[in-house]
Design an enzyme around this catalytic site. Sequence first.
Site: not given
Ligand code: IMP
Length: 190
Positions: A7, A9, A68-69, A148, A150, A175-176
């Site tokens: 990452s 970030n 990935d989320t 995001g 939230d 989740h994370r």
């Molecule tokens: P990433 O894979 O962590 O970059 O997440 C992909 C997308 O999912 C982000 O750009 C957000 O739109 C959404 N997202 C991921 N984690 C969160 C969170 O903890 N809260 C709100 N939106 C989230």
Amino acid sequence: MELIFASHNENKVNEIRAVLSKDIHLLSLNDIGFHQEIEENGNTLEENSRIKAETIYKIYGKNVFADDTGLFVESLEGAPGVYSARYAGTGNSADNIEKLFKELKTKSNRKAYFKTVICLFWKNEIHFLSGEIHGEIIDEIRGSEGFGYDPVFVPESYGLTFAEMDLNEKNQISHRAGAVQKLINFVENN
Ligand code: IMP
């Protein structure tokens, strides 16, 4: 023991670094001098996390993980899911939320969950770890913390959106956090 987090970030990297034991030396992509973007063109969280981790594993041959989320909404057949970041096409959170409200206008079922998948290459073997939090999408924006989706997500048995919660509180139940806790248990015991 070194472990790379695939990452760029630094906030995410620092968050995990703070909770890892001192025996594990966590490196970001910036730390290892990898400055390219890795294209996430998979159709699932597993595929996307694997693409990122495997790209780095193939080049460096070292222990590495990527995450990935996505937000999965029941009445939208799991959308926006793996496409959560660019749901409205602009990459802007306000636009994504607006699109979500529009899609949910006629739906009474507002159940949704966030899921994080971590793909880990550890001692030359691949592992997947995940975390989820279930809740619902409300029909207004509440709170100013986080990012995001939230401001529109209320976790089950909580009265507050993620954006109304103290960041520490969100980071204990998210989740994370669930996926990261499994990652930590794994690398500290294997
Ligand atoms: P990433 O894979 O962590 O970059 O997440 C992909 C997308 O999912 C982000 O750009 C957000 O739109 C959404 N997202 C991921 N984690 C969160 C969170 O903890 N809260 C709100 N939106 C989230």
